[in-house]
Design an enzyme around this catalytic site. Structure first.
Site, PDB file in Angstrom:
ATOM      1  N   CYS A   1       0.819  -1.214   0.000  1.00 19.57           N
ATOM      2  CA  CYS A   1       0.000   0.000   0.000  1.00 19.57           C
ATOM      3  C   CYS A   1       0.853   1.265   0.000  1.00 19.57           C
ATOM      4  O   CYS A   1       0.343   2.361  -0.190  1.00 19.57           O
ATOM      5  CB  CYS A   1      -0.943  -0.005   1.191  1.00 19.57           C
ATOM      6  SG  CYS A   1      -1.935  -1.500   1.228  1.00 19.57           S
TER       7      CYS A   1
ATOM      8  N   HIS B   1      -9.828   2.224  -1.188  1.00 23.33           N
ATOM      9  CA  HIS B   1      -8.371   2.090  -1.129  1.00 23.33           C
ATOM     10  C   HIS B   1      -7.887   1.052  -2.138  1.00 23.33           C
ATOM     11  O   HIS B   1      -7.651  -0.090  -1.785  1.00 23.33           O
ATOM     12  CB  HIS B   1      -7.984   1.699   0.309  1.00 23.33           C
ATOM     13  CG  HIS B   1      -6.565   1.280   0.479  1.00 23.33           C
ATOM     14  ND1 HIS B   1      -5.513   1.945  -0.108  1.00 23.33           N
ATOM     15  CD2 HIS B   1      -6.012   0.255   1.182  1.00 23.33           C
ATOM     16  CE1 HIS B   1      -4.383   1.332   0.224  1.00 23.33           C
ATOM     17  NE2 HIS B   1      -4.661   0.311   0.996  1.00 23.33           N
TER      18      HIS B   1
ATOM     19  N   CYS C   1       0.485   3.126   5.943  1.00 25.96           N
ATOM     20  CA  CYS C   1       0.931   1.812   6.390  1.00 25.96           C
ATOM     21  C   CYS C   1       0.825   0.829   5.232  1.00 25.96           C
ATOM     22  O   CYS C   1       0.026   1.024   4.316  1.00 25.96           O
ATOM     23  CB  CYS C   1       0.084   1.337   7.567  1.00 25.96           C
ATOM     24  SG  CYS C   1      -1.670   1.214   7.191  1.00 25.96           S
TER      25      CYS C   1
END
Lengths: 303, 426
Positions: free
Chosen positions: B90, B381, B411
């Protein structure tokens, strides 16, 4: 102790069959005063690759500390399957295993394996015995292993007195670590064929690992995972943080029924690692183990 | 000579879609190309050779080994624009921006695009591992007999494919399960998580309503807003949801206060001040510095998503800043509990002393400055696309304000965290 050299690793399937046939004929008596030696075993890279694939970890130029156990295991079974061995092989339960790596073993080190039995003592549920193995490279001991097995319902007549204590130096109890309250570091979803897959690599074709029907004969509701597979996989999870010399000590408490989901817990200790395989519902441990600096007193000097 | 600062000129993304929604049949390459082309039209870059394009995807087909270059070749950029793929879970989008910004700062590039894309709808499916081993053995075999012997090992159950799992390879646990353990450790409440979620939705909706995203977004396949956005989200509605991660009494994480699986792509235009001036393009903000951290979640030392809690203090120390020296905080909302656990860690004297080695805790932040236009809980996301969304959003916020400084914290899987500082252009 007399030394008997074996030139070729015994075939395990044949030995199991022989053991089933002869189990009731022998029994009782003292441990054989024999050390079996299998000299200069060269690791097959393809077999090692298959082992690493099944047990986890990385393919390296060093052997996993659990791998020499695999090489010595046929000798163990040959001792156990002998009709003069005081305990019957079928139904033996693996209570505890200690593998000690005295120094890293290169994959091309030719290993001489030695196996003997010792410490036949009474256990609350029968009798227990240790099968002790060592691996040497050019006379230097590089690895040793101690497997403690329980024969339910057997007597330890051959022990030093018929009423030996239940455990010797806490051997059967295994490492005293308590990890039940730790969060899972990993969740293992173990498929139904895990026993068959490890059997194909290890040669340990003990039927209790292969199918549910055979397992039921020995009192398990389903097939159970190999303890040494669980141990190898747990050790692989910390393999990048292991020193050159260490002892990995595992007590097998409850069998892992297949298929299963288990929680793997690992915690850094002052001088090594503590780990466990726990039931997800908090109902106890399948296995608890430690990694510690090698302790010389675990193995008596070779005789 | 001190390195120059890279400028953020602008950004573009396609609206984010929920998994198996409007983008179900769009491939990563399609979406990344769409995001690039939107950026090209907005800044008049058609046929232009840029210094490079760095982008990536987390879930990637093996055929997409050169995904970004292929997207550039399919875009309106000059085919002479080089490109490469980046993958840091990510953190991919922000890491790509850091790479391009660093090259600009060093004078190796004058302009570049950083981006990211992900789809959980058009996901790669691998053949069964044992079928793969058998096929490889057959391929290696020298004789027909050996080949047939290898193929004879194939069994019907080997035809069952491997579906990618949203779990950490070393732990077998989903990211949500990891986050649930961390939430428990920091005693993050369900109420706080739901409140953060509602705020995210309301703020993103307000930002859309005031036209904030008009020059940051290109409609795609019928979507002109993020599909996951629920402007009418409320604490009452969220309170009715059952937890999906964690167990029993301590389970607080629901489908609402965790980000859903999403499809989408984003891209950010970075340049030197000179290049921007030459092209008549205003600069929104400057890249100041960045830091990446990683934690040992495998051996039980730290929570999977706690690496930003370590990266930020190192970044602050290097830049002589405190946690309170910011006008905007963009903390990626992987899970509401991740944001709240991170904030709790920075407020904890024990954590800051024992884990960070600091004399005093970093302290708390002004929540009014946190994710002021909403974040991933509302927008969704698509893993690698989130960095580009946040960089462009923060750069525009700083440009609107005309001054100030913003902190980005993201994160990532594998126990990693990528953080960066942007400053308004002066």
């Amino acid at each position: 102790m007399q030394t008997q050299t074996v030139t070729e690793a015994p075939r395990l399937g044949k030995l199991y069959l022989q053991a089933v046939v002869t189990a009731r004929l022998g029994g009782g008596g003292a441990l054989p005063d024999t050390e079996l030696v299998l000299p200069d075993q060269v690791v097959d890279p393809g077999h090692l690759a298959a082992y690493v694939r099944v047990c986890g970890g990385s393919r390296r130029d060093r052997l996993p500390a659990t791998y020499p156990h695999l090489l010595a295991f046929p000798l163990q079974v040959r001792l156990l399957a002998d009709r003069k061995f005081p305990l019957p092989l079928p139904g033996l339960v693996h209570l505890r295993n200690v593998c000690t790596q005295h120094r890293p073993i290169a994959t091309d080190d030719p290993l001489t394996l030695r196996v003997h039995a010792e410490r036949l003592v009474a256990h609350p549920k029968g009798a227990q015995v240790d099968l002790v193995a060592t691996a040497e490279v050019s006379g230097e001991r590089v690895w040793s292993g101690r497997s403690t097995y329980l024969a339910r319902g057997s007597d330890a007549h051959g022990a030093h007195g018929a009423t030996a204590p239940a455990t010797v130096d806490g051997v059967a109890a295994g490492p005293a670590v308590e990890l039940a309250d730790d969060p899972a570091a990993a969740v293992w979803r173990i498929p139904a064929d895990a026993g068959r897959r490890y059997a194909a690599v290890s040669g340990d074709v003990n039927p209790i690992h292969l199918n549910a029907l055979a397992a039921r004969v020995f009192g398990f509701p389903r097939a159970i995972a190999h303890g040494m597979w669980c141990k190898a996989r747990a050790l692989a999870a910390v393999e990048a943080r292991l020193p050159d010399a260490f002892a990995v000590d595992v007590a097998f408490r409850k069998p892992v029924l297949l298929p299963s989901t288990v929680h793997h817990v690992v915690r850094r200790a002052a001088d090594g690692w503590d780990f466990a395989l726990l039931r997800p519902n908090g109902e106890g441990a399948h296995l608890v183990g430690t990694v510690r600096p090698p302790a010389d007193e675990v193995l008596p000097a070779p005789r | 000579m001190a390195p120059r600062r890279a400028a953020v000129v602008g950004g573009n993304r396609i609206p984010f879609a929920r998994s198996n929604g409007p983008y179900a049949h769009a491939a990563n390459q399609d979406m990344l190309t769409a995001a690039l082309d939107g950026l090209v039209s907005r800044f008049g870059l058609a046929g232009e050779r840029l210094g490079e394009v760095a982008a990536g995807a987390v879930l990637k087909h093996s055929r997409d080994f050169n995904l970004t270059r292929e997207a550039v070749l399919g875009s309106a950029l000059a085919p002479s624009t080089p490109a490469y793929d980046v993958q840091q879970a990510c953190g991919t989008g922000l890491e790509a921006a850091i790479l391009v910004a660093n090259k600009i700062a060093l004078g190796q590039l004058d302009s570049g695009i950083a981006g990211g894309v992900d789809t959980t709808s058009d996901a790669p499916i691998a053949v069964n591992e044992r079928l793969r081993q058998a096929l490889l053995a057959a391929n290696r075999a020298k004789s027909t007999g050996a080949r047939l012997a290898a193929l004879a090992r194939i069994r019907p159950n080997h035809l069952v494919p491997e579906i990618p799992r949203n779990s950490e390879p070393r732990t077998g646990m989903s990211m949500g399960d990891h986050a649930a353990a961390t939430a428990l450790r920091w005693q993050v409440t369900r109420e706080d998580q739901d409140a953060l979620t509602v705020t995210s939705h309301h703020r993103l909706a307000a930002a859309y309503d005031r036209g904030f995203f008009d020059d940051l977004l290109t409609p795609y396949l019928g979507l002109n807003r993020d599909q996951n956005l629920r402007p009418d989200s409320s604490l009452e509605k969220l309170a009715t949801l059952k937890p999906v991660f964690g167990r029993g009494e301590g389970a607080t994480m629901t489908a609402a206060n965790s980000t859903p699986l999403t499809d989408g792509a984003s891209a950010v235009l970075l340049a030197s001040d000179e290049w921007a001036a030459d092209h008549g393009l205003p600069v929104l903000a400057h890249f100041v510095d960045a830091e990446t951290a990683a934690v040992d979640y495998v051996h039980g030392e730290e929570g999977l998503l706690m690496a930003p809690a370590y990266a930020v203090p190192r970044l602050l120390a290097r830049n002589g800043l405190t946690l309170q020296d910011f006008d905007f905080y963009e903390i990626h909302e992987a899970f509401a509990s991740q944001v709240l656990s991170t904030l709790a860690a920075w407020e904890s004297p024990e954590f800051c002393k024992e884990k960070l080695g600091l004399d005093a805790p970093l302290g708390s932040i002004d929540r009014a400055k946190l994710n002021v236009n909403g974040s991933s809980l509302a927008a969704g996301h698509p893993f690698a696309a989130t960095g580009g969304r946040i960089v462009a959003t923060l750069a525009k916020l700083l440009a609107e304000r005309g001054s100030g400084r913003g902190l980005i914290s993201i994160c990532a899987a594998g126990g990693q965290g990528v953080v960066a500082i942007l400053e308004a252009a002066k």
